[in-house]
Design an enzyme around this catalytic site. Structure first.
Site, mmCIF file in Angstrom:
data_model
loop_
_atom_site.group_PDB
_atom_site.id
_atom_site.type_symbol
_atom_site.label_atom_id
_atom_site.label_comp_id
_atom_site.label_asym_id
_atom_site.label_seq_id
_atom_site.Cartn_x
_atom_site.Cartn_y
_atom_site.Cartn_z
ATOM 1 N N GLU A 62 0.821 -1.204 0.000
ATOM 2 C CA GLU A 62 0.000 0.000 0.000
ATOM 3 C C GLU A 62 0.858 1.259 0.000
ATOM 4 O O GLU A 62 0.576 2.233 -0.716
ATOM 5 C CB GLU A 62 -0.935 0.006 1.218
ATOM 6 N N GLU A 310 11.806 -33.087 -3.053
ATOM 7 C CA GLU A 310 12.446 -33.777 -4.177
ATOM 8 C C GLU A 310 12.908 -35.128 -3.653
ATOM 9 O O GLU A 310 13.998 -35.250 -3.088
ATOM 10 C CB GLU A 310 13.623 -32.960 -4.711
#
Length: 391
Positions: A62, A310
């Site tokens: 913002e 993995e």
């Protein structure tokens, strides 16, 4: 442009801005913001400011958007701010975003998701008390879901879990002899390195270490945005000192998750690993490592938001059985083994009915060289998660 389509378009844009910082802002959430000039006539819907949270500890989206508005010579007073996450209402490394929006006298704030962090919540109420209209709008699926990893960690204590594997067309990840290098092609491997450079941890199992001697670092393509902790699930403490993971432990951190029983039996090995720079974590068990507790440890002690898996069929099967996988990243190579003794993607579950299968929904399909990359997201009720790790 009607208000519904404008909200979706602007929140989509804010989300795409936020994704630019994937790997740079965690453990903070990915957040993007767009300021649109309010009013009627030809100027309606004109963007006067854009921004995103760019790095952990830096200005929030913002504030970046308000500063961009000022650089453009615009006036945010009365404008609508579209932001992917409810503006924060607390003093952390940065001051509350709500204060900046109130000072700017914006007229309206539209956000895609409420902030689940108790320390930062309350932004909507603060803005409304200041006379700023504040609206929750879930029309942009991407804007809602880019916060999924952050929301999951804050609400459950678990990181976002991405299971990655390469397979043949007929679903095998290795030959019956265990050969898996290389099923996928160079473009797919480069993409995996890119993802490694944006996650907080890469987790594998001792079987993969012994079979492939991987490094699990991001070495191809763009420089990594973060250095992931490499984690080995090794209940018997069998990781060789000469493995590439251990040999590079002082360059990229390595954690070995083992058991108290193995630590007692192999105390000398543990001391040698520690001397090489490896962190050894012992669970109070003599059986399988409790994977959910390990993931919680990574989130709690190492601020891990995104974790890449993995590993081979055994660990993947355990993760699917425990319903811990949020995202599946599948690389399909144009090869067929047609061998029933080859290694499957996952094993360990025993099902009689298709109704008991884990359900995923495809989120992205992309060709990489001769391979196809499929990105799936776990279906949990009506909500389908979107990718937080850009790729």
């Amino acid at each position: 442009m009607n208000s519904v389509s404008e909200a979706r378009e602007m929140l989509d844009l804010a989300a795409r801005l936020a994704l630019r910082a994937a790997g740079d802002v965690e453990p903070n959430p990915l957040v993007g913001a767009v300021i649109v000039r309010a009013g009627h006539g030809p100027a309606e819907g004109r963007i006067i400011g854009m921004g995103h949270h760019q790095a952990f500890g830096d200005k929030h989206a913002e504030v970046e958007a308000l500063e961009d508005c000022a650089r453009r010579g615009g006036d945010p007073a009365g404008a609508t701010v579209y932001v992917t996450l409810e503006p924060c209402n607390h003093q952390g490394k940065q001051p509350p975003c709500t204060d900046a929006l109130v000072r700017a006298r914006v007229g309206r704030v539209v956000f895609a998701r409420q902030d689940p962090n108790p320390a930062a919540a309350g932004g909507q109420e603060r803005l409304q008390q200041a006379g700023i209209e504040c609206v929750l709008d879930e029309s942009s699926r991407l804007a809602v879901c880019i916060s999924d990893p952050f929301v999951k960690r804050v609400t459950t204590g678990l990181p976002w879990v991405i299971a990655k594997w390469a397979q043949t067309i007929d679903g095998w990840i290795a030959t019956r002899a265990g050969e898996s290098k290389w099923i996928s092609g160079p473009a797919s491997r480069a993409r995996v390195h890119r993802i490694r450079g944006r996650v907080d941890a890469v987790v594998t199992a001792i079987g993969t270490v012994l079979a492939d001697d991987p490094m699990l670092t991001a070495r191809l393509g763009r420089p990594p945005r973060r250095v992931a902790k490499r984690v080995i699930i090794d209940p018997q403490l069998e990781t060789p000192l000469e493995s590439r993971l251990v040999q590079t432990a002082r360059l990229s951190p390595v954690l070995i998750a083992t058991t108290q029983a193995a630590l007692v039996r192999r105390g000398a090995a543990a001391r040698n690993l520690a001397a090489a720079g490896v962190e050894v974590l012992a669970a109070a068990t003599d059986g399988a490592i409790p994977v959910a507790e390990l993931l919680k440890h990574l989130a709690r002690e190492h601020q891990a938001t995104n974790v890449l898996i993995e590993a081979g069929a055994g660990l993947l099967g355990r993760l699917f059985e425990a319903d811990l996988v949020d995202e599946a990243l599948v690389f399909i190579a144009p090869k067929v083994l047609a061998d029933p003794e080859a290694v499957p993607v996952a094993r360990g579950r025993e099902l009689q009915k298709l109704a008991d299968a884990r359900l995923f929904k495809v989120g992205r399909v992309k060709q990489l060289g001769d391979d196809v990359m499929l990105r799936y997201f776990r279906q949990r009720g009506a909500a389908i998660a979107a990718a937080a790790v850009a790729g």
